[in-house]
Design an enzyme around this catalytic site. Structure first.
Site, short mmCIF file in Angstrom:
data_model
loop_
_atom_site.label_atom_id
_atom_site.label_comp_id
_atom_site.label_asym_id
_atom_site.label_seq_id
_atom_site.Cartn_x
_atom_site.Cartn_y
_atom_site.Cartn_z
N ARG A 1 0.83 -1.20 0.00
CA ARG A 1 0.00 0.00 0.00
C ARG A 1 0.87 1.25 0.00
NH1 ARG A 1 -4.80 1.72 4.30
NH2 ARG A 1 -5.12 3.80 3.43
N ASN B 1 -10.71 -4.37 -1.52
CA ASN B 1 -10.58 -3.32 -2.54
C ASN B 1 -9.63 -3.73 -3.66
OD1 ASN B 1 -12.28 -1.19 -1.67
ND2 ASN B 1 -10.84 -0.77 0.01
N CYS C 1 -19.24 -2.11 0.51
CA CYS C 1 -18.40 -0.97 0.87
C CYS C 1 -19.11 -0.23 2.00
CB CYS C 1 -18.22 -0.05 -0.34
SG CYS C 1 -17.19 1.40 -0.02
N HIS D 1 -16.51 3.56 -4.90
CA HIS D 1 -15.61 4.70 -4.69
C HIS D 1 -15.77 5.77 -5.78
CE1 HIS D 1 -12.66 2.45 -1.81
NE2 HIS D 1 -13.91 2.44 -1.40
N TYR E 1 -14.32 10.15 -2.15
CA TYR E 1 -13.38 9.74 -3.19
C TYR E 1 -13.45 10.64 -4.42
CZ TYR E 1 -12.27 5.50 -0.63
OH TYR E 1 -11.83 4.63 0.32
#
Length: 421
Positions: A90, A144, A164, A194, A244
């Site tokens: 990440r 995700n 989500c 998102h 987002y």
């Protein structure tokens, strides 16, 4: 009822366990299996999970295993919450796109594509093993990028629904501002994972009074502050975008910000170390307050409601999920995966009709959905050219020189996870 959580060693898991314990009348779990190859973390979290169940008087059994096949055997539902490559991957996803002047984020843009490429093959392997072991089990995907992963699962013929926490988080926020019970609010939540907008905030149900104009008039500053967007943007849009959308509506501003502060991945990694230390305390028998800062708010309640609807006695409930479009948004293919309210029951999720979308929103949805199709193709078949085309198609990239540079970096940073790279 047996539930299995793949990725049970996640620091998110106590949030999920707390929901199972509190909402046991909604979802009567008799066995909860936490599955993870990280055995040391798994035992810490498994111990806390047992203490949470005991504190709240839950009669169910919590077990842990690193053996995927043993853990999923006989499960009625399998929840997926994976992070392939962990926080280290990440951190890279949030860092190298900035070298090209593009947003670095783990689910959106180039970083999101990298995560999809690492994740889809692993998830499909797990799903195939679930199908062989227990073909009637439902797969609930919280991994995700949820839209791309759910599209992969559905196209492969799996019994899957994506989940989500953005919608339930906004529902709870709006309910508090309007002094209403969350159950009294229905959101006209429309878009892709998102990439969603609240077109309406309705009292009582899909046909109820739209409270959104009053919400924006009375509480626009608070809502805009949470989204980190100017109040004037919400007034001009007339809807509430998810947070987002800031990556799209204020991309360059976000890139400048990200270059001047520690990454979210670094913050989360530090938080996880602290959480794991807390989880190891044998006196701790509830989720710690620090977990609220980790993310995933209300995930447990959304997961409980979804599992209860899928595994219930024939009834159904309306919930915001990720599932096939099937004509709901007429400008998208039927096999696109969208995030909208759906009626969920034992046979799966059926999207409800949604309001007509302004081209301002439908154009961006169509653009990102096309990218997701190319991203899934790259994840399934590999190849540098497919990665390049997916990046070129993304509205946050869109230029061939950026796509070239991002492709080089993506492949260089993910070789250990992409056998074809």
């Amino acid at each position: 009822m047996k539930l299995a959580v793949v990725g049970g060693g996640s620091t998110y898991t106590p949030e999920l366990v707390d929901g199972f314990a509190r909402l046991r009348d909604t979802l009567p779990v008799t066995e909860l299996v936490l599955i993870d190859p990280a055995t040391e973390r798994l035992e810490l979290i498994g111990g806390l999970a047992r203490r949470i169940f005991a504190r709240q008087g839950h009669p169910g059994r919590v077990t842990t295993t690193s053996d995927l096949d043993a853990g999923i055997a006989g499960a009625d539902a399998v929840l997926l919450q994976l992070r392939i490559g962990g926080q280290a991957a990440r951190l890279r996803d949030e860092t190298w796109p900035l070298e090209c002047g593009c947003v670095g984020q783990e689910t959106t843009g180039a970083g999101g594509l990298a995560k999809a490429l690492r994740t889809v093959p692993v998830v499909l392997d797990i799903a195939e093993r679930v199908r062989r072991t227990n073909p009637d089990a439902w797969i609930i995907d919280f991994t995700n990028p949820v839209g791309i992963v759910t599209r992969a699962l559905l196209r492969a013929g799996h019994k899957a629904v994506g989940l989500c926490n953005v919608a339930i988080g906004l529902q709870r926020k709006f309910a508090a501002l309007l002094d209403l019970a969350p159950a009294d609010l229905h959101l006209d939540h429309v878009g892709l994972n998102h990439l969603t907008w609240e077109l309406g905030v309705r009292r009582g149900g899909p046909e109820g009074e739209n409270l959104l104009p009053d919400l924006l008039a009375a509480h626009g500053e608070a809502v805009a502050g949470d989204l980190r967007l100017p109040r004037a943007v919400l007034d001009r849009l007339g809807v509430v975008p998810s947070y987002y959308l800031r990556y799209f509506y204020a991309h360059d501003e976000v890139v400048r910000e990200l270059g001047t502060k520690p990454s979210r991945a670094a913050e989360v990694a530090a938080m996880e170390r602290e959480l794991l230390a807390l989880y190891g305390d044998p006196a701790l028998d509830e989720k710690p307050a620090l977990l609220a800062k980790r993310g995933g708010a209300f995930y447990s309640e959304a997961a409980v409601d979804l599992a209860a609807s899928l595994l219930g006695d024939g009834g159904s409930a309306v919930q915001v999920v990720n599932t096939y479009n099937n004509g709901t948004l007429p400008f998208l293919p039927d096999d696109a995966v969208i995030e909208v309210p759906a009626r969920v029951g034992g046979s799966g999720a059926v999207p409800l009709p949604v309001p007509r979308l302004d081209p301002l929103f439908s154009g961006l949805i169509g653009h990102v959905s096309a990218y997701e199709d190319l991203a899934l193709d790259a994840a399934l078949r590999g190849g540098r050219e497919r990665v390049f085309k997916a990046l070129l198609a993304h509205p946050l990239v869109g230029q061939y020189d950026l796509a070239e540079g991002l492709t080089d970096r993506l492949l260089a940073h993910n070789k250990e996870h992409l056998p074809w790279a």
